[in-house]
Design an enzyme around this catalytic site. Structure first.
Site, short mmCIF file in Angstrom:
data_model
loop_
_atom_site.label_atom_id
_atom_site.label_comp_id
_atom_site.label_asym_id
_atom_site.label_seq_id
_atom_site.Cartn_x
_atom_site.Cartn_y
_atom_site.Cartn_z
N SER A 1 27.19 -21.62 -33.33
CA SER A 1 26.91 -22.92 -33.30
C SER A 1 25.82 -23.30 -34.51
O SER A 1 25.19 -22.35 -34.92
CB SER A 1 26.22 -23.39 -31.94
OG SER A 1 27.12 -23.27 -30.99
N ASN B 1 33.12 -25.26 -26.33
CA ASN B 1 31.77 -25.24 -25.98
C ASN B 1 30.90 -25.73 -27.01
O ASN B 1 31.39 -25.91 -28.08
CB ASN B 1 31.13 -23.89 -25.29
CG ASN B 1 30.95 -22.88 -26.32
OD1 ASN B 1 32.07 -22.29 -26.60
ND2 ASN B 1 29.97 -22.51 -26.47
N ASP B 2 29.71 -25.81 -26.72
CA ASP B 2 28.67 -26.27 -27.88
C ASP B 2 29.16 -27.30 -28.81
O ASP B 2 29.28 -27.06 -29.89
CB ASP B 2 28.47 -24.88 -28.57
CG ASP B 2 27.32 -24.22 -27.50
OD1 ASP B 2 27.11 -24.48 -26.34
OD2 ASP B 2 26.84 -22.99 -28.14
N PRO B 3 29.12 -28.47 -28.57
CA PRO B 3 29.52 -29.43 -29.62
C PRO B 3 28.44 -29.56 -30.50
O PRO B 3 27.26 -29.58 -30.15
CB PRO B 3 29.51 -30.84 -28.89
CG PRO B 3 28.82 -30.58 -27.61
CD PRO B 3 28.87 -29.32 -27.20
#
Length: 495
Positions: A103, A42-44
């Site tokens: 992130s 998830n969350d590039p």
């Protein structure tokens, strides 16, 4: 949503998060959208472009297929299409990120020096702080190893900030006053907040008295992005460009809805405040994707009467790139836009006015990943309304509610939608859909509105997937032109 005390949209399955997937089925694996070989992603956090190489960092669980054990995985590419996997760039190893490396973003500092800012979790109470990391060897073209200096953390929450809703620093930008700025996602009661921090040296940060932006009733904000775009042309801009013929884009993710939201607006540099425009806008895809196009099929000047559909044959419908322009002779049959409808809740309207609900001008569009008898399909379509001021309102939907016969408990099959800020006096609308087995990525009016749906068909897979153009409105619609390509796989896809 609270997960062990932390506000986040990820369900924590402690008993599953360290169970490795032994076998991974290919059924729903993407062909040309980035995906790791297995496990949770998830969350590039990127990509960052440095010395001719794109660096994609992303949240990844190396031990299991659910959220947990999060590290910053790292893959590199020279064209944004072919990707090579490297060892994780950041993983929990210090007191300031012992319980998680969440992130963040990367910034290239003067002297061509890349630096990563990321959120670290420091205790079992999910107290969040902001840390930094730098390459161990900046001359390594792949920047394989990163170090976390001992002066971390750089930023801790003060008494006015919720310490468990304090994360995801953006790429920094430099102001006229010589100070760097970043924004962080947070909340104050039910108000979503984009906190603003400033620094002269990138090491010592001070929180501004007022946030960059906030909005009541939106809950916790995650993964904010803030950057300038050119009003004219397509030239990419450095984040520090704050003047000229530009607008600013702010993107945030909402825990409450699980959607990303983009607004276009103005950055008041004197007040350090972002003021969104009334309309919403999103971006286009990378041009390099066109290098994967294979066999092409075309359709021109094909009329679609009410209830009619036509199959697009000759290419594999499970992995394709489709560009279509629809035209119509009249706007007279546009449905009245009920004044009680929320002009900002396109999803709700889409769920009420689905692809099978007959309208006047629309619904018309594509039925993607469809089974032959339409037991499964993911429609992407337009519907045109007329408000009380006689202005036309264009709704675009990508409806996953009929995408799969699989009905596991809690399976997520939402109606995703947006209003398209476009002038339709020329009586034309364009649509592009990138279909990739379990991903349908669609661009309305050349990217004015973009919607990505993740779907899991059980019948409409591989050679059993079909692609149709359809019209369920009383106004006849013409496919002025339709071009569709088969899509090849990249040579390297993170294997």
């Amino acid at each position: 949503m609270l997960n062990n005390g932390v506000e986040a949209s990820h369900h924590v399955h402690v008993h599953l998060q360290s169970i490795s997937a032994e076998n991974v089925k290919d059924l729903h694996r993407t062909g040309y959208h980035f995906q790791p070989t297995k496990h949770w992603i998830n969350d590039p956090n990127g990509p960052m472009y440095f010395n001719g190489v794109y660096h994609l960092f992303y949240q990844y669980n190396p031990k299991g297929a659910v959220w947990g054990n999060i590290v910053w995985a790292h893959s590199v590419s020279k064209d944004l299409i072919n990707w090579e996997r490297l060892e994780p760039a950041i993983f929990p190893s210090k007191s300031f990120d012992k319980y998680g490396c969440w992130s963040g973003s990367a910034t290239i500092l003067p002297g061509n020096k890349p630096v990563i800012l990321y959120s670290g979790i420091i205790d079992k109470n999910n107290t969040q702080v902001q840390n930094y990391a730098v390459p161990e060897n900046v001359s390594d073209p792949y920047l394989r190893k990163w170090i976390k200096p001992d002066n971390n953390p750089l930023i801790v929450a003060d008494k006015h900030v919720n310490k468990t809703a304090f994360r995801d620093p953006t790429t920094a930008w430099l102001g006229k006053d010589g100070q760097w700025r970043i924004t962080l996602g947070s909340r104050k009661k039910d108000k979503g907040v984009s906190l603003l921090y400033k620094s002269k040296d990138f090491m010592n940060w001070t929180k501004s008295k007022k946030p960059l932006h906030s909005l009541a009733g939106t809950g916790n904000w995650e993964c904010p992005d803030f950057f300038p775009v050119s009003i004219q042309g397509t030239k990419e801009l450095d984040t520090s460009v704050i003047e000229g013929d530009i607008k600013h884009v702010m993107k945030i993710s909402l825990d409450a809805t699980r959607y990303d939201y983009y607004t276009l607006g103005t950055y008041d540099t004197k007040k350090d405040k972002y003021i969104p425009d009334k309309g919403m806008v999103d971006g286009w895809n990378v041009e390099e994707l066109e290098t994967l196009r294979g066999k092409k099929v075309e359709l021109i000047n094909k009329k679609l009467d009410k209830g009619e559909r036509v199959e697009i044959e000759g290419i594999p419908a499970a992995q394709a790139d489709v560009e279509v322009t629809f035209s119509f002779n009249s706007l007279e049959k546009a449905e009245p836009f009920d004044p009680s409808w929320d002009r900002y809740d396109a999803q709700k309207l889409c769920s009420q006015k689905g692809s099978t609900v007959q309208g006047g001008l629309g619904p018309f569009g594509l039925l993607t990943l469809a089974s032959e008898k339409l037991e499964e399909y993911t429609p992407v379509f337009f519907r045109i309304f007329k408000d009380q001021e006689q202005k036309h309102v264009v709704l675009m939907c990508s409806d996953a509610s009929s995408s799969s016969l699989e009905d596991k408990k809690g399976m997520y099959k939402p109606s995703s939608a947006g209003f398209v800020d476009v002038d339709i006096n020329d009586k034309k609308l364009s649509l592009r859909s990138l279909i990739d087995h379990s991903v349908v990525e669609s661009f309305g009016a050349k990217g004015k509105t973009c919607i990505t749906s993740r779907v899991y068909p059980t019948i409409a897979t591989y050679d059993n997937a079909h692609l149709y153009a359809f019209n369920n409105g009383t106004e006849t619609v013409e496919i002025e032109s339709l071009n569709a390509w088969s899509m090849n796989k990249p040579q390297l896809m993170n294997h």
